[in-house]
Design a protein around this motif. Structure first.
Motif, PDB file in Angstrom:
ATOM      1  N   ALA A 142      -0.544 -13.141  -0.065  1.00 54.64           N
ATOM      2  CA  ALA A 142       0.226 -12.027  -0.635  1.00 54.64           C
ATOM      3  C   ALA A 142      -0.478 -10.696  -0.430  1.00 54.64           C
ATOM      4  O   ALA A 142       0.173  -9.681  -0.122  1.00 54.64           O
ATOM      5  CB  ALA A 142       0.466 -12.275  -2.128  1.00 54.64           C
ATOM      6  N   LYS A 143      -1.792 -10.684  -0.582  1.00 52.84           N
ATOM      7  CA  LYS A 143      -2.543  -9.437  -0.393  1.00 52.84           C
ATOM      8  C   LYS A 143      -2.416  -8.941   1.049  1.00 52.84           C
ATOM      9  O   LYS A 143      -2.211  -7.742   1.294  1.00 52.84           O
ATOM     10  CB  LYS A 143      -4.006  -9.665  -0.759  1.00 52.84           C
ATOM     11  CG  LYS A 143      -4.867  -8.403  -0.689  1.00 52.84           C
ATOM     12  CD  LYS A 143      -6.309  -8.711  -1.110  1.00 52.84           C
ATOM     13  CE  LYS A 143      -7.171  -7.456  -1.031  1.00 52.84           C
ATOM     14  NZ  LYS A 143      -8.591  -7.757  -1.415  1.00 52.84           N
ATOM     15  N   ALA A 144      -2.519  -9.849   2.002  1.00 56.93           N
ATOM     16  CA  ALA A 144      -2.369  -9.471   3.406  1.00 56.93           C
ATOM     17  C   ALA A 144      -0.954  -8.971   3.673  1.00 56.93           C
ATOM     18  O   ALA A 144      -0.764  -7.978   4.393  1.00 56.93           O
ATOM     19  CB  ALA A 144      -2.687 -10.666   4.305  1.00 56.93           C
ATOM     20  N   MET A 145       0.014  -9.629   3.072  1.00 55.90           N
ATOM     21  CA  MET A 145       1.408  -9.221   3.259  1.00 55.90           C
ATOM     22  C   MET A 145       1.627  -7.810   2.718  1.00 55.90           C
ATOM     23  O   MET A 145       2.234  -6.958   3.382  1.00 55.90           O
ATOM     24  CB  MET A 145       2.335 -10.215   2.545  1.00 55.90           C
ATOM     25  CG  MET A 145       3.814  -9.947   2.742  1.00 55.90           C
ATOM     26  SD  MET A 145       4.333 -10.301   4.424  1.00 55.90           S
ATOM     27  CE  MET A 145       5.826  -9.325   4.516  1.00 55.90           C
ATOM     28  N   ARG A 146       1.124  -7.540   1.532  1.00 55.79           N
ATOM     29  CA  ARG A 146       1.324  -6.215   0.928  1.00 55.79           C
ATOM     30  C   ARG A 146       0.627  -5.123   1.733  1.00 55.79           C
ATOM     31  O   ARG A 146       1.147  -4.017   1.880  1.00 55.79           O
ATOM     32  CB  ARG A 146       0.838  -6.219  -0.525  1.00 55.79           C
ATOM     33  CG  ARG A 146       1.688  -7.083  -1.457  1.00 55.79           C
ATOM     34  CD  ARG A 146       1.410  -6.765  -2.920  1.00 55.79           C
ATOM     35  NE  ARG A 146       0.034  -6.981  -3.306  1.00 55.79           N
ATOM     36  CZ  ARG A 146      -0.455  -8.127  -3.772  1.00 55.79           C
ATOM     37  NH1 ARG A 146       0.348  -9.182  -3.903  1.00 55.79           N
ATOM     38  NH2 ARG A 146      -1.725  -8.229  -4.123  1.00 55.79           N
ATOM     39  N   ALA A 147      -0.555  -5.442   2.262  1.00 56.51           N
ATOM     40  CA  ALA A 147      -1.269  -4.454   3.085  1.00 56.51           C
ATOM     41  C   ALA A 147      -0.470  -4.130   4.344  1.00 56.51           C
ATOM     42  O   ALA A 147      -0.367  -2.961   4.753  1.00 56.51           O
ATOM     43  CB  ALA A 147      -2.651  -4.990   3.452  1.00 56.51           C
ATOM     44  N   GLY A 148       0.117  -5.152   4.946  1.00 52.11           N
ATOM     45  CA  GLY A 148       0.917  -4.929   6.137  1.00 52.11           C
ATOM     46  C   GLY A 148       2.185  -4.158   5.859  1.00 52.11           C
ATOM     47  O   GLY A 148       2.580  -3.276   6.650  1.00 52.11           O
ATOM     48  N   VAL A 149       2.813  -4.449   4.753  1.00 52.08           N
ATOM     49  CA  VAL A 149       4.032  -3.742   4.354  1.00 52.08           C
ATOM     50  C   VAL A 149       3.738  -2.246   4.190  1.00 52.08           C
ATOM     51  O   VAL A 149       4.472  -1.389   4.700  1.00 52.08           O
ATOM     52  CB  VAL A 149       4.602  -4.346   3.046  1.00 52.08           C
ATOM     53  CG1 VAL A 149       5.634  -3.412   2.418  1.00 52.08           C
ATOM     54  CG2 VAL A 149       5.223  -5.714   3.315  1.00 52.08           C
ATOM     55  N   ALA A 150       2.648  -1.937   3.497  1.00 51.30           N
ATOM     56  CA  ALA A 150       2.291  -0.533   3.276  1.00 51.30           C
ATOM     57  C   ALA A 150       1.961   0.170   4.590  1.00 51.30           C
ATOM     58  O   ALA A 150       2.362   1.314   4.825  1.00 51.30           O
ATOM     59  CB  ALA A 150       1.109  -0.441   2.312  1.00 51.30           C
ATOM     60  N   ALA A 151       1.224  -0.522   5.477  1.00 54.90           N
ATOM     61  CA  ALA A 151       0.827   0.095   6.738  1.00 54.90           C
ATOM     62  C   ALA A 151       2.024   0.378   7.641  1.00 54.90           C
ATOM     63  O   ALA A 151       1.988   1.305   8.460  1.00 54.90           O
ATOM     64  CB  ALA A 151      -0.181  -0.802   7.455  1.00 54.90           C
TER      65      ALA A 151
END
Length: 392
Positions: free
Chosen positions: A279-288
């Motif tokens: 989930a953390k990786a997913m959220r970082a990618g979404v923001a980027a």
């Protein structure tokens, strides 16, 4: 036939049902034993013991033979009496929905409702309990899946316990994917199932019931008996020496047995950690990529589902169709008030692995680009990989 046009293999990254572990699928293929065969009765008792260990309960849990909506409605029907004053905590579609069941069994319903991208504030619960000392039951959804948000149930549970009220917790899509257990939050009825973070098919409810909840339900003459909604009838069904109220779902119990073994053998903390990392990786990618999550803050964003806000001008249904058609990746829509406003990406069970965050970002960003959004998908993937690499 036309449905075969859509039968190609896909990656299912939904908020449920989720992919089942291959070992669980093999477990479903075990022999379907007669429910009164002593071998099955011994096996069923052993599975209940595993549920008790996984849920960290001091007493025996209940398995109800239907997916967890059965358990949630049964909790309302069994615990709530016409004299109870129920406080329902609604931070999303599912939390709000429990209030409809509560209202069926008691006319005395109070609610705290917040915007569906926020979480319940324990201080608001404390204020409501102080203002209404007659409140006798509190209900809360831990992870409101249509919003991808989580509520602080341990803090809420401590307040409810001090007040002397009973607490009903919907932990259907949180248990097994993060640190949560019935006794941690002082729940009197705690409802979950194997079809989310445990990576098994839908078909069963796992339920923790406190001793005082058993007493209240048994004293309630309106609590269902001889009914699919009965909890009371299953109190002693865990024992090899007691009959089942009706035929249990034997194949589903076979699958649950394997799912519990996988969870306990990997170690709960390790399972929670890979859900959180994905989930953390997913959220970082979404923001980027220039997108935003639905949750008002990362603090209340669930580690088992990432809800991505739909950009202005994008048709959310068309987005999901494009992700499936172009990349073979299936996402979930919102529900009720969140329908059309967000896309949900599940990180549950076998897909709670960081590689699936990369697949999700590729499909989500690529589908949005196909619809005219023009996102920097590569930046999103790089940001997700940075999170994953930092954890390695």
């Amino acid at each position: 036939m036309r449905y075969l046009e859509h039968a190609e293999p896909v990656i299912t990254l939904t908020a449920g049902p989720v992919n089942a572990y291959p070992d669980v699928l093999r477990g479903l293929g075990r022999t379907v034993l007669y429910d009164y065969d002593p071998a099955f009765q011994l096996f069923y008792e052993a599975v209940v013991d595993k549920v008790q260990k996984a849920m960290r309960l001091s007493n025996k849990p209940v398995i109800l033979h239907g997916e967890p909506v059965l358990g949630l409605e049964a909790a309302a029907a069994s615990l709530i009496t016409p004299d109870d004053v129920v406080l329902n905590l609604a931070s999303g579609v599912y939390g709000k929905g429990f209030g409809y069941w509560a209202k069926r069994y008691s006319p005395h319903l109070l609610e705290i409702e917040v915007p569906y991208n926020e979480a319940i504030d324990p201080q608001a619960v404390a204020a409501m309990l102080e203002a209404h000392p007659e409140i006798s039951i509190v209900s809360v959804c831990h992870h409101d899946t249509p919003s991808g948000t989580i509520n602080p149930i341990d803090a809420i549970g401590a307040l409810v316990s001090a007040h002397g009220a009973y607490l009903i917790v919907d932990a259907v899509s949180s248990f097994g994917g993060m640190k949560t257990h019935p006794e941690d939050c002082k729940a009197d009825i705690y409802v979950t199932g194997p079809n989310k973070c445990l990576g098994a098919p839908p078909g069963l409810t796992m339920m923790g019931v406190s001793e005082r909840a058993w007493a209240k339900m048994k004293a309630n003459p309106l609590a269902p008996r001889a009914s699919m909604l009965s909890i009371v009838d299953w109190e002693h069904a865990w024992s090899k020496d007691k009959p089942f109220p009706f035929t249990p779902s034997v194949a589903e119990v076979n699958g649950l047995d394997v799912a519990l073994d996988l969870y306990l053998d990997e170690g709960p903390a390790a399972v929670w950690a890979r859900h959180a990392l994905t989930a953390k990786a997913m959220r970082a990618g979404v923001a980027a990529m220039g997108l935003s999550i639905w949750a008002a803050s990362d603090i209340i964003a669930s580690p088992t589902t990432t809800a991505v806000r739909t950009p202005e001008g994008i048709d959310e249904e068309a987005l999901r169709q494009a992700a499936r058609a172009r990349y073979g990746v299936v996402f979930s829509s919102g529900r009720g008030e969140t329908l059309g406003k967000l896309t949900r990406i599940g990180h549950m069970g076998p897909t709670a692995q960081p590689i699936y965050a990369i697949a999700a970002l590729t499909a989500l960003g690529g589908a949005m680009n196909a619809l005219g959004e023009k996102l920097a998908v590569g930046k999103g993937i790089d940001a997700a990989l940075a999170v994953i690499d930092a954890d390695a």
